[in-house]
Design a protein around this motif. Structure first.
Motif, PDB file in Angstrom:
ATOM      1  N   GLU A 189       0.810  -1.222   0.000  1.00 61.95           N
ATOM      2  CA  GLU A 189       0.000   0.000   0.000  1.00 61.95           C
ATOM      3  C   GLU A 189       0.840   1.267   0.000  1.00 61.95           C
ATOM      4  O   GLU A 189       0.436   2.288  -0.523  1.00 61.95           O
ATOM      5  CB  GLU A 189      -0.936  -0.001   1.207  1.00 61.95           C
ATOM      6  CG  GLU A 189      -1.988   1.099   1.152  1.00 61.95           C
ATOM      7  CD  GLU A 189      -2.947   1.021   2.324  1.00 61.95           C
ATOM      8  OE1 GLU A 189      -3.841   1.858   2.375  1.00 61.95           O
ATOM      9  OE2 GLU A 189      -2.794   0.121   3.165  1.00 61.95           O
ATOM     10  N   HIS A 229       4.317   3.388  -3.208  1.00 61.05           N
ATOM     11  CA  HIS A 229       4.377   4.505  -4.152  1.00 61.05           C
ATOM     12  C   HIS A 229       4.703   5.820  -3.458  1.00 61.05           C
ATOM     13  O   HIS A 229       4.497   6.889  -4.017  1.00 61.05           O
ATOM     14  CB  HIS A 229       3.069   4.627  -4.933  1.00 61.05           C
ATOM     15  CG  HIS A 229       1.830   4.427  -4.115  1.00 61.05           C
ATOM     16  ND1 HIS A 229       1.274   3.187  -3.935  1.00 61.05           N
ATOM     17  CD2 HIS A 229       1.056   5.300  -3.433  1.00 61.05           C
ATOM     18  CE1 HIS A 229       0.194   3.304  -3.174  1.00 61.05           C
ATOM     19  NE2 HIS A 229       0.041   4.564  -2.852  1.00 61.05           N
ATOM     20  N   LEU A 248      -0.545   5.891  -9.018  1.00 68.62           N
ATOM     21  CA  LEU A 248      -1.680   6.531  -8.354  1.00 68.62           C
ATOM     22  C   LEU A 248      -2.790   6.922  -9.330  1.00 68.62           C
ATOM     23  O   LEU A 248      -3.822   7.432  -8.911  1.00 68.62           O
ATOM     24  CB  LEU A 248      -1.204   7.767  -7.587  1.00 68.62           C
ATOM     25  CG  LEU A 248      -0.361   7.468  -6.342  1.00 68.62           C
ATOM     26  CD1 LEU A 248       0.374   8.716  -5.881  1.00 68.62           C
ATOM     27  CD2 LEU A 248      -1.242   6.929  -5.229  1.00 68.62           C
ATOM     28  N   THR A 280      -9.446   8.644  -8.533  1.00 64.32           N
ATOM     29  CA  THR A 280      -8.529   8.655  -7.389  1.00 64.32           C
ATOM     30  C   THR A 280      -9.179   9.245  -6.145  1.00 64.32           C
ATOM     31  O   THR A 280      -9.015   8.738  -5.033  1.00 64.32           O
ATOM     32  CB  THR A 280      -7.258   9.457  -7.727  1.00 64.32           C
ATOM     33  OG1 THR A 280      -6.607   8.870  -8.857  1.00 64.32           O
ATOM     34  CG2 THR A 280      -6.295   9.494  -6.556  1.00 64.32           C
ATOM     35  N   LEU A 322     -11.887  10.064  -3.400  1.00 62.70           N
ATOM     36  CA  LEU A 322     -13.025   9.347  -2.820  1.00 62.70           C
ATOM     37  C   LEU A 322     -14.190  10.316  -2.688  1.00 62.70           C
ATOM     38  O   LEU A 322     -14.349  10.996  -1.668  1.00 62.70           O
ATOM     39  CB  LEU A 322     -12.634   8.764  -1.464  1.00 62.70           C
ATOM     40  CG  LEU A 322     -11.356   7.908  -1.447  1.00 62.70           C
ATOM     41  CD1 LEU A 322     -11.050   7.424  -0.037  1.00 62.70           C
ATOM     42  CD2 LEU A 322     -11.483   6.737  -2.409  1.00 62.70           C
ATOM     43  N   TRP A 356      -9.893  13.255   3.960  1.00 62.15           N
ATOM     44  CA  TRP A 356      -9.526  11.895   3.598  1.00 62.15           C
ATOM     45  C   TRP A 356     -10.088  11.471   2.247  1.00 62.15           C
ATOM     46  O   TRP A 356      -9.794  10.349   1.779  1.00 62.15           O
ATOM     47  CB  TRP A 356      -9.953  10.928   4.693  1.00 62.15           C
ATOM     48  CG  TRP A 356      -9.291  11.266   6.000  1.00 62.15           C
ATOM     49  CD1 TRP A 356      -9.888  11.806   7.094  1.00 62.15           C
ATOM     50  CD2 TRP A 356      -7.908  11.124   6.327  1.00 62.15           C
ATOM     51  NE1 TRP A 356      -8.964  12.007   8.093  1.00 62.15           N
ATOM     52  CE2 TRP A 356      -7.735  11.592   7.651  1.00 62.15           C
ATOM     53  CE3 TRP A 356      -6.792  10.645   5.634  1.00 62.15           C
ATOM     54  CZ2 TRP A 356      -6.502  11.592   8.285  1.00 62.15           C
ATOM     55  CZ3 TRP A 356      -5.562  10.650   6.272  1.00 62.15           C
ATOM     56  CH2 TRP A 356      -5.425  11.120   7.580  1.00 62.15           C
ATOM     57  N   TYR A 382      -8.872  12.535  -0.265  1.00 58.48           N
ATOM     58  CA  TYR A 382      -7.609  12.467  -1.018  1.00 58.48           C
ATOM     59  C   TYR A 382      -6.637  11.470  -0.392  1.00 58.48           C
ATOM     60  O   TYR A 382      -5.422  11.579  -0.566  1.00 58.48           O
ATOM     61  CB  TYR A 382      -6.964  13.861  -1.071  1.00 58.48           C
ATOM     62  CG  TYR A 382      -7.939  14.925  -1.511  1.00 58.48           C
ATOM     63  CD1 TYR A 382      -8.439  14.957  -2.817  1.00 58.48           C
ATOM     64  CD2 TYR A 382      -8.400  15.880  -0.612  1.00 58.48           C
ATOM     65  CE1 TYR A 382      -9.365  15.914  -3.213  1.00 58.48           C
ATOM     66  CE2 TYR A 382      -9.315  16.851  -1.003  1.00 58.48           C
ATOM     67  CZ  TYR A 382      -9.794  16.854  -2.293  1.00 58.48           C
ATOM     68  OH  TYR A 382     -10.705  17.810  -2.683  1.00 58.48           O
ATOM     69  N   ARG A 383      -7.174  10.479   0.323  1.00 65.91           N
ATOM     70  CA  ARG A 383      -6.342   9.531   1.045  1.00 65.91           C
ATOM     71  C   ARG A 383      -5.300   8.861   0.161  1.00 65.91           C
ATOM     72  O   ARG A 383      -4.182   8.580   0.586  1.00 65.91           O
ATOM     73  CB  ARG A 383      -7.216   8.451   1.694  1.00 65.91           C
ATOM     74  CG  ARG A 383      -6.421   7.506   2.598  1.00 65.91           C
ATOM     75  CD  ARG A 383      -7.090   6.175   2.798  1.00 65.91           C
ATOM     76  NE  ARG A 383      -7.222   5.417   1.560  1.00 65.91           N
ATOM     77  CZ  ARG A 383      -6.230   4.759   0.965  1.00 65.91           C
ATOM     78  NH1 ARG A 383      -5.024   4.777   1.481  1.00 65.91           N
ATOM     79  NH2 ARG A 383      -6.435   4.097  -0.148  1.00 65.91           N
ATOM     80  N   ARG A 384      -5.645   8.612  -1.099  1.00 62.08           N
ATOM     81  CA  ARG A 384      -4.713   7.893  -1.974  1.00 62.08           C
ATOM     82  C   ARG A 384      -3.470   8.713  -2.312  1.00 62.08           C
ATOM     83  O   ARG A 384      -2.485   8.167  -2.806  1.00 62.08           O
ATOM     84  CB  ARG A 384      -5.441   7.467  -3.249  1.00 62.08           C
ATOM     85  CG  ARG A 384      -6.468   6.357  -2.969  1.00 62.08           C
ATOM     86  CD  ARG A 384      -7.357   6.086  -4.146  1.00 62.08           C
ATOM     87  NE  ARG A 384      -8.342   5.040  -3.842  1.00 62.08           N
ATOM     88  CZ  ARG A 384      -9.483   4.879  -4.489  1.00 62.08           C
ATOM     89  NH1 ARG A 384      -9.803   5.699  -5.497  1.00 62.08           N
ATOM     90  NH2 ARG A 384     -10.316   3.913  -4.146  1.00 62.08           N
ATOM     91  N   THR A 409      -1.956   4.470   5.813  1.00 65.73           N
ATOM     92  CA  THR A 409      -2.681   3.289   5.387  1.00 65.73           C
ATOM     93  C   THR A 409      -4.180   3.525   5.389  1.00 65.73           C
ATOM     94  O   THR A 409      -4.704   4.311   6.184  1.00 65.73           O
ATOM     95  CB  THR A 409      -2.368   2.098   6.313  1.00 65.73           C
ATOM     96  OG1 THR A 409      -2.717   2.446   7.651  1.00 65.73           O
ATOM     97  CG2 THR A 409      -0.907   1.728   6.250  1.00 65.73           C
ATOM     98  N   GLU A 410      -4.871   2.864   4.496  1.00 61.00           N
ATOM     99  CA  GLU A 410      -6.310   3.063   4.345  1.00 61.00           C
ATOM    100  C   GLU A 410      -7.061   2.722   5.623  1.00 61.00           C
ATOM    101  O   GLU A 410      -7.987   3.427   6.017  1.00 61.00           O
ATOM    102  CB  GLU A 410      -6.844   2.208   3.197  1.00 61.00           C
ATOM    103  CG  GLU A 410      -8.336   2.390   2.967  1.00 61.00           C
ATOM    104  CD  GLU A 410      -8.829   1.618   1.756  1.00 61.00           C
ATOM    105  OE1 GLU A 410     -10.019   1.737   1.436  1.00 61.00           O
ATOM    106  OE2 GLU A 410      -8.022   0.894   1.138  1.00 61.00           O
TER     107      GLU A 410
END
Length: 449
Positions: free
Chosen positions: A24, A27, A66, A75, A77, A84, A86-88, A93-94
């Motif tokens: 996870e 990147h 990404l 990308t 959510l 969050w 833009y969490r990615r 960690t998710e």
């Protein structure tokens, strides 16, 4: 080894970084902003130890992994009404970013300030109202990510130095999650901010001296007793949390970059955080250009401006003594990167006279209905000068980042204001009061009254 796209000034031209273990997080990595040393996400905690400057760490991302080149909705959510979403793009960690959050930080409103814009002769002026975060400032974003990382790392105590807002942000988020919190604040921190800290149950250390003195003590104490340190810029996650404000601005404008974004500046970390968000959006292909970043300081706390004015890259510490306590910083902790961010966006740093700050805070509040603390007023006070010196144009789309709530500093903003007159409970007394109050013109009295 993962390849990371990087950008001028805050990153070297190219970098190959050692990834953190765990799919996870592969990147993400760190790059030193001074010597370009690279690190895996878990290989370093605070600043670079490979260069004599203790360079601040900048996050590098593998944008292709990404989803670069795809629509933002692939990308972002979109059903998450907080930072969050833009969490990615955040190095957490998710499971933590979606489960621990007890306070809804972020997704603050962006709206047109037409009345204020008309007063200033500006066609499109927007306010990003960060005062509507849970503890009343943009600093909640940084503290949210830092606290998430503290929990991920198994830390139980988090400490920070602050002039007030960052301390409140950390105290509020620690209160919501059960972490212990110690905050180091200057002895002259406004009483209302101290009251907020006490309400959250934080251990408050009032340090004899200014903000820079509090920073030094907090760093020494964190090293001595092993506390997780949230200090601005020293903890690299602070800027990454703040970058979510930039991503929100872009999304709320339909993924169209504004011409300029105006920010009050103390340590410089908000400037860096906004830059990081705009760079991420550019790298992902969501916008076509970076907005100009315009940083504003008081002329009584102008270390960054002085470096800018000299054309230098190094900030010389100065004495800071401004009523705008949130930006009363003599030794900016993120000065090097802040100067680079402004230059990379063709922006500018400027100052406003100390004597204009409190009157502008009152005027801004009357024009917008947004209760501003002094630091949030410096951007508005700077607009006439920026127009006069042609750093901005009247037809441009501009965003003011309103960083903190005026309720935190009412004693400062309202000092010297006349007290409301007591009126007898009769219509005759009320008519007299209204007539006197409006200079002989009873605007609210019926003509036949």
């Amino acid at each position: 080894m993962a390849a990371f796209r990087t950008f001028p000034l805050l990153h070297p031209p190219t970098a190959t970084l050692k990834p953190c273990t765990g799919d996870e997080m592969e990147h993400f990595g760190w790059v030193c902003s001074r010597c370009s040393a690279t690190f895996g996400l878990a290989d370093i905690r605070y600043t670079c130890g490979c260069c004599p400057h203790g360079g601040r760490l900048t996050l590098a991302l593998d944008y292709q992994r990404l989803g670069a080149g795809h629509a933002p909705g692939d990308t972002v959510l979109l059903d998450e009404p907080s930072m969050w979403r833009y969490r990615r793009l955040l190095p957490v960690t998710e499971s933590l970013s979606t489960s621990w959050v007890a306070l809804p930080v972020g997704w603050t409103p962006l709206y047109r300030a037409d009345k204020l814009g008309k007063q200033l002769g500006l066609a499109e002026l927007f306010i990003k109202n960060e005062a509507l975060n849970p503890t009343g400032s943009l600093k909640d974003r940084a503290s949210a990510l830092v606290v998430a990382k503290a929990m991920e790392l198994g830390e139980r105590t988090v400490a920070t130095a602050s002039s007030g807002n960052a301390a409140a942000a950390l105290a509020g988020l620690c209160a919501a999650t059960g972490l212990r919190c110690l905050v180091f604040v200057p002895e002259r921190t406004p009483a209302s901010k101290l009251a907020q800290l006490a309400a959250y149950g934080a251990t408050v250390v009032r340090v004899r001296g200014d903000y820079d003195t509090a920073v030094e003590l907090s760093l020494a104490a964190s090293a001595e007793w092993g506390w997780y340190c949230r200090n601005t810029a020293v903890n690299p996650y602070t800027a990454e949390g703040k970058k979510t404000a930039a991503l929100e601005i872009l999304e709320q404008l339909g993924w169209k970059s504004p011409d300029a974004v105006l920010v009050p500046v103390g340590d410089g970390n908000i400037l860096v955080g906004l830059y990081r968000g705009f760079v991420d959006a550019l790298a992902m292909g969501w916008i076509n250009q970076l907005p100009r970043l315009i940083g504003v300081q008081s002329d009584a706390a102008a270390a960054l401006y002085e470096a800018w004015h000299r054309g230098g890259t190094e900030v010389v510490p100065t004495r800071a003594a401004t009523v705008a306590d949130s930006i009363s910083v003599g030794n900016p902790q993120d000065g090097y990167r802040a100067l680079q961010a402004v230059r990379d966006t063709n922006g500018v740093l400027t100052t406003v006279p100390e004597s204009e700050i409190v009157p502008t805070a009152r005027w801004f509040t009357q024009q917008t209905g947004v209760l501003a603390e002094p630091a949030s007023a410096v951007t508005v006070a700077a607009l006439p000068r920026l127009l006069r010196e042609r750093h901005i144009r009247r037809d441009e789309r501009m965003v003011i980042v309103h960083t903190g709530h005026g309720l935190k500093t009412l004693d400062v903003v309202m000092a010297g204001s006349p007290r409301a007159r007591v009126v007898e409970p009769t219509l005759d007394a009320l008519r007299s009061f209204i007539t006197d109050h409006h200079g002989g013109e009873p605007a609210f009295v019926p003509a036949n009254g």
